[in-house]
Motif scaffolding. Structure first.
Motif, short mmCIF file in Angstrom:
data_model
loop_
_atom_site.label_atom_id
_atom_site.label_comp_id
_atom_site.label_asym_id
_atom_site.label_seq_id
_atom_site.Cartn_x
_atom_site.Cartn_y
_atom_site.Cartn_z
N ALA A 283 3.60 28.57 -42.66
CA ALA A 283 2.65 29.29 -43.52
C ALA A 283 1.88 28.35 -44.44
N ASP A 284 2.50 27.24 -44.84
CA ASP A 284 1.82 26.30 -45.75
C ASP A 284 0.94 25.29 -45.01
N GLY A 285 0.80 25.45 -43.68
CA GLY A 285 -0.07 24.56 -42.90
C GLY A 285 0.67 23.40 -42.24
N GLY A 286 1.92 23.17 -42.60
CA GLY A 286 2.69 22.11 -41.96
C GLY A 286 3.00 22.46 -40.52
N VAL A 287 3.42 21.47 -39.76
CA VAL A 287 3.76 21.69 -38.35
C VAL A 287 5.15 21.16 -38.07
N ARG A 288 5.74 21.70 -37.03
CA ARG A 288 7.04 21.24 -36.56
C ARG A 288 6.81 20.03 -35.66
N VAL A 289 7.50 18.93 -35.95
CA VAL A 289 7.39 17.69 -35.17
C VAL A 289 8.77 17.37 -34.61
N PHE A 290 8.82 17.13 -33.30
CA PHE A 290 10.07 16.75 -32.63
C PHE A 290 10.02 15.24 -32.42
N PHE A 291 11.07 14.53 -32.86
CA PHE A 291 11.06 13.07 -32.80
C PHE A 291 12.30 12.53 -32.11
N ASN A 292 12.15 11.36 -31.52
CA ASN A 292 13.25 10.69 -30.85
C ASN A 292 14.18 10.12 -31.93
N PRO A 293 15.43 10.56 -32.00
CA PRO A 293 16.32 10.07 -33.05
C PRO A 293 16.62 8.57 -32.94
N ASN A 294 16.50 8.01 -31.74
CA ASN A 294 16.73 6.57 -31.56
C ASN A 294 15.48 5.74 -31.81
N ASN A 295 14.31 6.37 -31.81
CA ASN A 295 13.05 5.68 -32.02
C ASN A 295 12.07 6.69 -32.63
N PRO A 296 12.17 6.97 -33.93
CA PRO A 296 11.42 8.05 -34.57
C PRO A 296 9.90 7.95 -34.46
N LYS A 297 9.37 6.80 -34.08
CA LYS A 297 7.91 6.72 -33.94
C LYS A 297 7.42 7.47 -32.69
N LYS A 298 8.35 7.85 -31.81
CA LYS A 298 7.99 8.65 -30.63
C LYS A 298 8.22 10.12 -30.96
N SER A 299 7.17 10.91 -30.77
CA SER A 299 7.25 12.31 -31.19
C SER A 299 6.32 13.19 -30.36
N PHE A 300 6.56 14.50 -30.47
CA PHE A 300 5.73 15.53 -29.84
C PHE A 300 5.63 16.70 -30.80
N LEU A 301 4.59 17.50 -30.63
CA LEU A 301 4.44 18.73 -31.39
C LEU A 301 5.01 19.93 -30.66
N ILE A 302 5.16 19.80 -29.34
CA ILE A 302 5.69 20.90 -28.53
C ILE A 302 6.89 20.38 -27.75
N LYS A 303 7.99 21.10 -27.85
CA LYS A 303 9.22 20.75 -27.14
C LYS A 303 9.20 21.41 -25.77
N PRO A 304 9.70 20.75 -24.72
CA PRO A 304 9.75 21.38 -23.40
C PRO A 304 10.63 22.62 -23.42
N GLY A 305 10.17 23.66 -22.75
CA GLY A 305 10.93 24.90 -22.67
C GLY A 305 11.69 25.01 -21.36
N LYS A 306 12.56 25.99 -21.29
CA LYS A 306 13.38 26.19 -20.09
C LYS A 306 12.53 26.49 -18.86
N LEU A 307 11.47 27.28 -19.02
CA LEU A 307 10.61 27.61 -17.90
C LEU A 307 9.91 26.37 -17.34
N GLY A 308 9.40 25.52 -18.21
CA GLY A 308 8.74 24.29 -17.78
C GLY A 308 9.70 23.34 -17.08
N ILE A 309 10.91 23.24 -17.60
CA ILE A 309 11.92 22.38 -16.98
C ILE A 309 12.29 22.93 -15.61
N ALA A 310 12.46 24.24 -15.52
CA ALA A 310 12.81 24.87 -14.24
C ALA A 310 11.68 24.67 -13.22
N PHE A 311 10.43 24.78 -13.67
CA PHE A 311 9.29 24.57 -12.79
C PHE A 311 9.27 23.13 -12.25
N THR A 312 9.50 22.17 -13.13
CA THR A 312 9.52 20.77 -12.70
C THR A 312 10.68 20.52 -11.74
#
Length: 164
Positions: A118-147
């Motif tokens: 609500a305040d305009g911030g976004v959820r960021v997913f980051f690699n715990p072993n290398n935090p400079k690697k990140s995404f705004l969208i996490k893969p979902g179960k449907l996408g993983i199943a499709f792949t």
């Protein structure tokens, strides 16, 4: 197994369809299988709150004379903090999508998957072993199943086509 692979190699060299199909299916299994493993790893990444600086769709390559030939990608720029250290990220999703002008709506749909607070911030997913690697969208179960189906499906069809 090695003997079978060598037999398929000989068939492919001789121009036989079965040999070519075997290696095309094997390639799909390896590439998509790696993608499934990567997506499963990313799906477990922790999240932090970030600030979205830019979010849009960008042209890639040169400007095309025919508009429908122009290609686009989702683009973003965001900042986030992990353990007191500041980072910037550009990656939207592990699913890198390139779309033509006519299919740009797919990129817009992908961008709607970015969770904004609500305040305009976004959820960021980051690699715990290398935090400079990140995404705004996490893969979902449907996408993983499709792949996964893209990885295993061709090999199953190959086995059905050439063993019966």
């Amino acid at each position: 197994m090695i003997d079978y692979i060598m037999e398929m190699f000989d068939l492919a060299v001789d121009g036989d369809k079965q040999g070519f199909m075997f290696f095309i299916c094997l390639y799909a299994l390896v590439v998509c299988g790696y993608s499934v493993l990567f997506q499963l790893r990313v799906a477990r990444w922790p999240e932090t709150k970030g600030a979205l600086l830019q979010n849009g769709v960008s042209k890639i390559g040169g400007t095309e004379l025919v508009t429908s030939n122009q290609e686009y990608i989702a683009s973003a720029l965001y900042e986030y903090v992990v353990d007191g250290k500041h980072y910037q990220g550009k990656r939207v999703s592990p699913w890198v999508m390139v779309a033509s002008h006519n299919a740009k709506f797919l990129l817009e749909k992908q961008r709607r998957g970015i969770h904004q607070y609500a305040d305009g911030g976004v959820r960021v997913f980051f690699n715990p072993n290398n935090p400079k690697k990140s995404f705004l969208i996490k893969p979902g179960k449907l996408g993983i199943a499709f792949t996964l189906s893209l990885a295993v499906g061709p090999m199953l069809l190959y086995g059905y086509s050439y063993t019966i």
